[in-house]
Design a protein around this motif. Structure first.
Motif, PDB file in Angstrom:
ATOM      1  N   HIS A 265       0.994  -1.086  -0.204  1.00  0.00           N
ATOM      2  CA  HIS A 265      -0.223   0.251  -0.010  1.00  0.00           C
ATOM      3  C   HIS A 265       0.509   1.254   0.589  1.00  0.00           C
ATOM      4  N   GLY A 266       0.590   2.211   0.878  1.00  0.00           N
ATOM      5  CA  GLY A 266       1.616   3.501   0.870  1.00  0.00           C
ATOM      6  C   GLY A 266       2.716   2.758   0.808  1.00  0.00           C
ATOM      7  N   GLY A 267       3.230   2.005   1.379  1.00  0.00           N
ATOM      8  CA  GLY A 267       5.023   1.290   1.791  1.00  0.00           C
ATOM      9  C   GLY A 267       5.220   1.671   0.246  1.00  0.00           C
ATOM     10  N   ASP A 295       8.092 -13.916 -11.550  1.00  0.00           N
ATOM     11  CA  ASP A 295       9.059 -14.827 -11.589  1.00  0.00           C
ATOM     12  C   ASP A 295       7.796 -15.819 -10.534  1.00  0.00           C
ATOM     13  N   LYS A 296       7.640 -16.751 -10.673  1.00  0.00           N
ATOM     14  CA  LYS A 296       6.314 -17.037  -9.623  1.00  0.00           C
ATOM     15  C   LYS A 296       6.848 -17.789  -8.267  1.00  0.00           C
ATOM     16  N   SER A 297       8.008 -17.808  -8.491  1.00  0.00           N
ATOM     17  CA  SER A 297       8.817 -17.957  -6.594  1.00  0.00           C
ATOM     18  C   SER A 297       9.758 -17.002  -6.724  1.00  0.00           C
ATOM     19  N   LEU A 302       7.474  -5.460  -8.952  1.00  0.00           N
ATOM     20  CA  LEU A 302       7.987  -4.173  -9.152  1.00  0.00           C
ATOM     21  C   LEU A 302       6.933  -3.585  -8.918  1.00  0.00           C
ATOM     22  N   MET A 303       7.778  -2.977  -7.786  1.00  0.00           N
ATOM     23  CA  MET A 303       6.887  -1.963  -6.508  1.00  0.00           C
ATOM     24  C   MET A 303       6.534  -0.915  -7.749  1.00  0.00           C
ATOM     25  N   GLY A 304       5.643   0.322  -7.195  1.00  0.00           N
ATOM     26  CA  GLY A 304       4.979   1.305  -7.750  1.00  0.00           C
ATOM     27  C   GLY A 304       4.370   0.629  -9.120  1.00  0.00           C
ATOM     28  N   PHE A 305       3.704  -0.456  -9.478  1.00  0.00           N
ATOM     29  CA  PHE A 305       3.453  -1.433 -10.283  1.00  0.00           C
ATOM     30  C   PHE A 305       2.300  -1.750 -10.183  1.00  0.00           C
ATOM     31  N   HIS A 307      -2.019  -2.119  -9.643  1.00  0.00           N
ATOM     32  CA  HIS A 307      -3.700  -1.468  -9.100  1.00  0.00           C
ATOM     33  C   HIS A 307      -4.413  -2.536  -8.852  1.00  0.00           C
ATOM     34  N   ARG A 308      -5.680  -2.330  -7.733  1.00  0.00           N
ATOM     35  CA  ARG A 308      -6.603  -2.950  -7.124  1.00  0.00           C
ATOM     36  C   ARG A 308      -7.794  -2.472  -7.927  1.00  0.00           C
ATOM     37  N   VAL A 309      -7.754  -1.460  -8.146  1.00  0.00           N
ATOM     38  CA  VAL A 309      -8.954  -1.361  -9.391  1.00  0.00           C
ATOM     39  C   VAL A 309      -8.569  -0.778 -10.502  1.00  0.00           C
ATOM     40  N   TYR A 353       3.443 -10.377 -19.864  1.00  0.00           N
ATOM     41  CA  TYR A 353       3.037 -10.122 -18.431  1.00  0.00           C
ATOM     42  C   TYR A 353       2.122  -9.408 -17.859  1.00  0.00           C
ATOM     43  N   PHE A 354       3.079  -7.801 -17.851  1.00  0.00           N
ATOM     44  CA  PHE A 354       2.423  -6.972 -17.629  1.00  0.00           C
ATOM     45  C   PHE A 354       1.480  -6.440 -18.138  1.00  0.00           C
ATOM     46  N   VAL A 355       1.078  -6.856 -19.861  1.00  0.00           N
ATOM     47  CA  VAL A 355       0.383  -5.606 -20.957  1.00  0.00           C
ATOM     48  C   VAL A 355      -0.818  -7.031 -20.210  1.00  0.00           C
ATOM     49  N   ASP A 356      -1.097  -8.673 -19.975  1.00  0.00           N
ATOM     50  CA  ASP A 356      -1.814  -9.315 -19.600  1.00  0.00           C
ATOM     51  C   ASP A 356      -2.705  -8.887 -18.686  1.00  0.00           C
ATOM     52  N   ARG A 357      -1.946  -8.399 -17.482  1.00  0.00           N
ATOM     53  CA  ARG A 357      -2.390  -8.122 -16.627  1.00  0.00           C
ATOM     54  C   ARG A 357      -2.837  -7.250 -15.858  1.00  0.00           C
ATOM     55  N   LYS A 358      -3.051  -6.060 -17.382  1.00  0.00           N
ATOM     56  CA  LYS A 358      -2.515  -4.126 -16.950  1.00  0.00           C
ATOM     57  C   LYS A 358      -2.179  -4.101 -15.494  1.00  0.00           C
ATOM     58  N   PRO A 361       2.188   1.894 -14.443  1.00  0.00           N
ATOM     59  CA  PRO A 361       2.173   2.703 -12.908  1.00  0.00           C
ATOM     60  C   PRO A 361       1.197   3.207 -11.851  1.00  0.00           C
ATOM     61  N   ASN A 362       1.681   2.969 -10.878  1.00  0.00           N
ATOM     62  CA  ASN A 362       0.618   3.531  -9.741  1.00  0.00           C
ATOM     63  C   ASN A 362       1.381   4.811  -9.232  1.00  0.00           C
ATOM     64  N   VAL A 363       0.280   5.402  -8.306  1.00  0.00           N
ATOM     65  CA  VAL A 363       0.995   7.456  -7.334  1.00  0.00           C
ATOM     66  C   VAL A 363       1.867   6.179  -7.093  1.00  0.00           C
ATOM     67  N   ASP A 364       2.735   5.352  -6.629  1.00  0.00           N
ATOM     68  CA  ASP A 364       3.789   5.162  -5.588  1.00  0.00           C
ATOM     69  C   ASP A 364       4.770   4.988  -6.636  1.00  0.00           C
ATOM     70  N   PHE A 365       5.206   5.245  -7.596  1.00  0.00           N
ATOM     71  CA  PHE A 365       6.170   4.784  -8.799  1.00  0.00           C
ATOM     72  C   PHE A 365       6.898   5.853  -8.725  1.00  0.00           C
ATOM     73  N   MET A 384       4.965  11.217   4.679  1.00  0.00           N
ATOM     74  CA  MET A 384       4.135  12.317   3.404  1.00  0.00           C
ATOM     75  C   MET A 384       3.149  11.656   2.479  1.00  0.00           C
ATOM     76  N   PHE A 385       2.294  10.086   2.359  1.00  0.00           N
ATOM     77  CA  PHE A 385       1.695   9.872   2.112  1.00  0.00           C
ATOM     78  C   PHE A 385       0.311  10.098   2.851  1.00  0.00           C
ATOM     79  N   ALA A 386       0.730   9.923   4.410  1.00  0.00           N
ATOM     80  CA  ALA A 386       0.008  10.588   5.223  1.00  0.00           C
ATOM     81  C   ALA A 386      -0.420  11.166   5.298  1.00  0.00           C
TER      82      ALA A 386
HETATM   83  C1  SDX Z   1      -1.667   1.922  -3.123  1.00  0.00           C
HETATM   84  O1  SDX Z   1      -6.047   0.758  -3.168  1.00  0.00           O
HETATM   85  C2  SDX Z   1      -5.514   1.963  -3.264  1.00  0.00           C
HETATM   86  O2  SDX Z   1      -6.182   2.757  -3.815  1.00  0.00           O
HETATM   87  C3  SDX Z   1      -4.478   2.216  -3.002  1.00  0.00           C
HETATM   88  C4  SDX Z   1      -3.465   3.423  -3.474  1.00  0.00           C
HETATM   89  C5  SDX Z   1      -3.760   4.387  -2.568  1.00  0.00           C
HETATM   90  O3  SDX Z   1      -3.965   5.606  -3.293  1.00  0.00           O
HETATM   91  O4  SDX Z   1      -4.664   4.641  -1.553  1.00  0.00           O
HETATM   92  O5  SDX Z   1      -4.070   3.628  -4.482  1.00  0.00           O
HETATM   93  C6  SDX Z   1      -1.691   4.060  -3.103  1.00  0.00           C
HETATM   94  O6  SDX Z   1      -1.506   1.349  -2.500  1.00  0.00           O
HETATM   95  C7  SDX Z   1      -1.294   1.461  -4.847  1.00  0.00           C
HETATM   96  C8  SDX Z   1      -0.579   0.664  -4.467  1.00  0.00           C
HETATM   97  C9  SDX Z   1       1.216   0.578  -4.114  1.00  0.00           C
HETATM   98  N1  SDX Z   1       1.702  -0.812  -3.910  1.00  0.00           N
HETATM   99  C10 SDX Z   1       2.774  -1.592  -5.106  1.00  0.00           C
HETATM  100  O7  SDX Z   1       3.031  -0.799  -5.515  1.00  0.00           O
HETATM  101  C11 SDX Z   1       2.785  -2.927  -4.668  1.00  0.00           C
HETATM  102  C12 SDX Z   1       2.988  -3.742  -5.802  1.00  0.00           C
HETATM  103  N2  SDX Z   1       2.226  -3.488  -6.224  1.00  0.00           N
HETATM  104  C13 SDX Z   1       1.602  -4.776  -5.867  1.00  0.00           C
HETATM  105  O8  SDX Z   1       1.641  -5.823  -4.915  1.00  0.00           O
HETATM  106  C14 SDX Z   1      -0.050  -5.324  -6.439  1.00  0.00           C
HETATM  107  O9  SDX Z   1      -0.599  -4.417  -8.120  1.00  0.00           O
HETATM  108  C15 SDX Z   1      -1.384  -4.531  -6.098  1.00  0.00           C
HETATM  109  C16 SDX Z   1      -1.657  -4.276  -4.693  1.00  0.00           C
HETATM  110  C17 SDX Z   1      -1.213  -3.173  -5.639  1.00  0.00           C
HETATM  111  C18 SDX Z   1      -2.808  -4.911  -6.081  1.00  0.00           C
HETATM  112  O10 SDX Z   1      -2.733  -6.182  -6.114  1.00  0.00           O
HETATM  113  P1  SDX Z   1      -4.246  -6.880  -6.457  1.00  0.00           P
HETATM  114  O11 SDX Z   1      -4.916  -6.014  -6.934  1.00  0.00           O
HETATM  115  O12 SDX Z   1      -4.466  -8.044  -5.549  1.00  0.00           O
HETATM  116  O13 SDX Z   1      -3.682  -7.951  -7.506  1.00  0.00           O
HETATM  117  P2  SDX Z   1      -3.317  -9.159  -7.567  1.00  0.00           P
HETATM  118  O14 SDX Z   1      -2.171  -9.554  -6.497  1.00  0.00           O
HETATM  119  O15 SDX Z   1      -4.056 -10.128  -7.552  1.00  0.00           O
HETATM  120  O16 SDX Z   1      -2.895  -9.558  -8.450  1.00  0.00           O
HETATM  121  C19 SDX Z   1      -2.192  -9.694 -10.126  1.00  0.00           C
HETATM  122  C20 SDX Z   1      -1.695 -10.755 -10.554  1.00  0.00           C
HETATM  123  C21 SDX Z   1      -0.928 -11.516 -10.167  1.00  0.00           C
HETATM  124  O17 SDX Z   1      -0.723 -12.678 -11.359  1.00  0.00           O
HETATM  125  P3  SDX Z   1      -1.790 -13.919 -11.716  1.00  0.00           P
HETATM  126  O18 SDX Z   1      -1.414 -14.556 -10.009  1.00  0.00           O
HETATM  127  O19 SDX Z   1      -2.805 -14.001 -12.007  1.00  0.00           O
HETATM  128  O20 SDX Z   1      -0.281 -14.512 -12.000  1.00  0.00           O
HETATM  129  O21 SDX Z   1      -0.865  -9.292 -10.888  1.00  0.00           O
HETATM  130  C22 SDX Z   1       0.269 -10.392 -10.590  1.00  0.00           C
HETATM  131  C23 SDX Z   1       0.494 -10.794  -9.677  1.00  0.00           C
HETATM  132  O22 SDX Z   1       1.706 -12.116  -9.377  1.00  0.00           O
HETATM  133  N3  SDX Z   1       1.072  -8.327 -10.074  1.00  0.00           N
HETATM  134  C24 SDX Z   1       2.404  -8.235 -10.124  1.00  0.00           C
HETATM  135  C25 SDX Z   1       2.626  -7.146  -9.455  1.00  0.00           C
HETATM  136  N4  SDX Z   1       0.917  -6.690  -9.095  1.00  0.00           N
HETATM  137  C26 SDX Z   1       0.458  -8.130  -9.729  1.00  0.00           C
HETATM  138  N5  SDX Z   1       2.956  -8.922 -10.977  1.00  0.00           N
HETATM  139  C27 SDX Z   1       4.500  -8.805 -10.464  1.00  0.00           C
HETATM  140  N6  SDX Z   1       4.603  -7.129 -10.084  1.00  0.00           N
HETATM  141  C28 SDX Z   1       4.044  -6.644  -9.299  1.00  0.00           C
HETATM  142  N7  SDX Z   1       4.106  -4.946  -8.362  1.00  0.00           N
END
Ligand code: SDX
Length: 428
Positions: A265-267, A295-297, A302-305, A307-309, A353-358, A361-365, A384-386
C-alpha cells in the motif's frame, strides 16, 4: 434495466434489489441475503468485488483512469487548487469561498501547537525507529492530550476534532523527521501557508534563517493533493471500520497510518526507491528485476506497478511523472534514478506479462523521485503519503459517522474442525 437480481440456490429463487450510483455503477444489495436464504452469505477475500459502503466523496473509474474528488477532476484540482482548498472540499463537500477557507485555516492554526509532553514520547524512541511507527504512536497519543476530541457525535464536535488534527499532524510529521536527524523539535511560522509551514517545520535549521523555495512548496502542494483521497483503499477502509465502533477520530487515523505503512500500500513509495537504487547498483539491469517480478517462485514484485482498481494508467502517476521532470529541472537536480524508472516503465508496458495483467505505474512509482529531489529521506516517503491522505481519511470517517453507519463486522466461512470431544493429555 431490471431493478432486481435473481439468485437461485437449490431450486429456490431469491430476488435482491439492485442499487445504481450517480455514475451508473450497479451494486447488488445483499443486506437481506442471509436472512432470506437461511444463512447463505457471500465471500470475497480482499473485497475485490464487494462494496463496503455508499460514498459521495471520491469517484474512481479504474478502466478509464478517472479520479474525481466530489465531482472535480484530479487533473483540474492538481493544476488549479491548493491542498487546503482540496482538504475542505473532501471533508465538507464543496470548494470553499475565500471567507470559508480563511476561517478554516485560522481554526487550524489555532490548534497547531502540540502539548510539550509529546516531546517526551518522541525522545523515548530510538533514532532507528521507522517514522511511520512513530507517527502512528504519536497520533494515537494525541488522544491523551485532547480528550474533548474523543467522544465526538455532533457536527460541531467533529469540526473541532478535525481542525485540531489538521493543525497538529504536520507538527508530528516534522518532529518525526527532525527526531531522526537529531534536530530540535521546533515550530514553523503560522503566518505562512499550510504547506509552506510544513516545509519550514521539516527543514528549518536551528542556526540560520529558513528560506522558502516556491518550487518545493508547489511540488509538495501538488503531491499532497494527488494523495488526498482514493475511495475505499486499504487504509481508508481501516479508518472507517475502526471509527465504526465509535473509537475517536485520532485513534482511527492512527489505525489508518499503520495500514498505509505496508509495502503493498503506501509503503510502496519507499519500496520503489529502494528497488530503483538496487537496480542502479546492479548496473541498471532492469531485465533482471523484470524477470524476478514475473517469477512466481520469487516474492519480488515490481514496486509502484499494479493496482486493485486501475487497470489503465493511474491518472496520478501521469501527473507525477510530468511533475518529476519539471521539479528536477527547476531544482537543477540530475537523478539517474529517474531515467532508470522511465526505462523500467517502458519495458513493463511492452511486456506481455504486465500487459495481460493490466499492470501500470501507480501513484507510488514516481512520487519518491520528487520527494528525494526535495531532500526528504526515503523513510519519510510514506509519512508524506499519510500527510496527503489525512483529509481523505477525515472526510471518509466523518461521512461514516454522520450517516450513523453500523459497526463493521464481516461474516466468515468456517472451514476448520467440526465438533470433537476434549482429549486428556494422556490421550493425545
Ligand atoms: C497504493 O487501493 C488503492 O487505492 C491504493 C492506493 C491509494 O491511493 O490508496 O492507490 C495507493 O497502495 C498503490 C499500490 C502500491 N503498491 C505497489 O506498488 C506494490 C506492488 N503492487 C502489487 O503488490 C499489486 O499490484 C497491488 C497490491 C497494488 C494490487 O494487488 P491485487 O489487486 O490484489 O492484484 P493481485 O495481487 O491479485 O495481482 C494480479 C496478478 C497476479 O499474477 P497472477 O496470479 O494473475 O499470475 O498480477 C500480478 C500478481 O502476481 N501482479 C504483479 C504486480 N502486481 C500484481 N506482478 C509483479 N509485480 C507487481 N507489482
Amino acid at each position: 434495466m431490471s431493478d432486481k437480481a435473481t439468485l437461485e440456490i437449490n431450486g429456490t429463487s431469491y430476488e435482491l434489489p439492485l442499487v445504481v450510483g450517480s455514475e451508473n455503477e450497479v451494486a447488488i444489495d445483499i443486506k437481506t441475503l442471509r436472512g432470506a436464504t437461511g444463512g447463505v452469505i457471500t465471500i470475497d477475500p480482499g473485497y475485490k468485488n464487494t462494496g463496503s459502503c455508499e460514498s459521495a466523496i471520491t469517484f474512481l473509474d479504474g478502466e478509464k483512469g478517472i479520479l474525481r474528488y466530489r465531482g472535480y477532476s484530479i487533473e483540474e484540482l492538481a493544476e488549479k487548487a491548493d491542498f487546503l482548498e482540496v482538504a475542505y472540499l473532501l471533508i465538507f463537500g464543496e470548494l470553499p469561498t475565500q471567507e470559508q477557507l480563511d476561517k478554516f485555516h485560522s481554526d487550524i492554526k489555532h490548534h497547531s501547537v502540540v502539548d510539550d509532553d509529546v516531546k517526551k514520547i518522541i525522545e523515548a524512541f530510538p533514532k532507528s525507529a521507522h517514522p511511520m511507527g512513530v507517527l502512528s504512536s504519536l497520533t494515537s497519543a494525541l488522544t491523551a492530550f485532547n480528550p474533548s476530541s474523543v467522544d465526538v457525535d455532533s457536527e460541531e464536535e467533529m469540526y473541532n476534532a478535525i481542525v485540531r488534527i489538521l493543525g497538529k499532524f504536520p507538527v508530528l510529521v516534522a518532529w518525526t523527521m527532525r527526531k531522526k536527524h537529531g534536530l530540535p523539535l521546533e515550530y514553523g511560522d503560522d503566518s505562512l501557508g499550510y504547506v509552506e509551514n510544513v516545509l519550514k517545520m521539516m527543514f528549518k535549521s536551528p542556526n540560520k534563517e529558513y528560506e522558502q523555495n516556491e518550487i518545493l512548496v508547489n511540488a509538495l502542494d501538488k503531491l499532497l493533493i494527488l494523495h488526498a483521497d482514493h475511495e475505499q483503499n486499504c487504509s481508508t477502509s481501516t479508518v472507517r471500520i475502526t471509527g465504526s465502533s465509535h473509537a475517536g477520530l485520532f485513534v482511527s487515523l492512527a489505525a489508518g497510518i499503520s495500514a498505509l505503512w505496508g509495502p503493498l500500500h503506501g509503503g510502496a513509495n519507499q519500496a520503489v526507491l529502494e528497488m530503483l537504487e538496487a537496480i542502479k547498483e546492479d548496473g541498471g539491469d532492469t531485465k533482471k528485476y523484470m524477470a524476478k517480478a514475473k517469477d512466481k517462485s520469487d516474492p519480488f514484485r515490481l514496486m509502484g506497478f499494479g493496482h486493485r482498481v486501475y487497470k489503465n494508467f493511474d491518472p496520478r502517476a501521469k501527473i507525477i511523472k510530468v511533475a518529476a521532470d519539471e521539479v528536477l529541472g527547476d531544482l537543477g537536480v540530475e537523478d539517474p534514478i529517474l531515467d532508470i524508472a522511465k526505462g523500467l516503465e517502458k519495458e513493463a508496458l511492452e511486456d506481455q506479462y504486465f500487459v495481460d495483467r493490466k499492470l501500470y505505474p501507480n501513484v507510488d512509482f514516481y512520487s519518491g523521485i520528487i520527494y528525494r529531489a526535495m531532500g526528504i529521506p526515503v523513510e519519510m516517503f510514506t509519512v508524506m503519503f499519510a500527510l496527503g491522505r489525512l483529509p481523505g481519511w477525515i472526510a471518509q470517517w466523518r461521512e461514516m459517522r454522520l450517516r450513523k453507519e453500523p459497526i463493521g463486522r464481516p461474516r466468515q466461512l468456517y472451514t476448520g474442525e467440526t465438533y470433537r470431544p476434549f482429549k486428556t493429555i494422556n490421550e493425545r
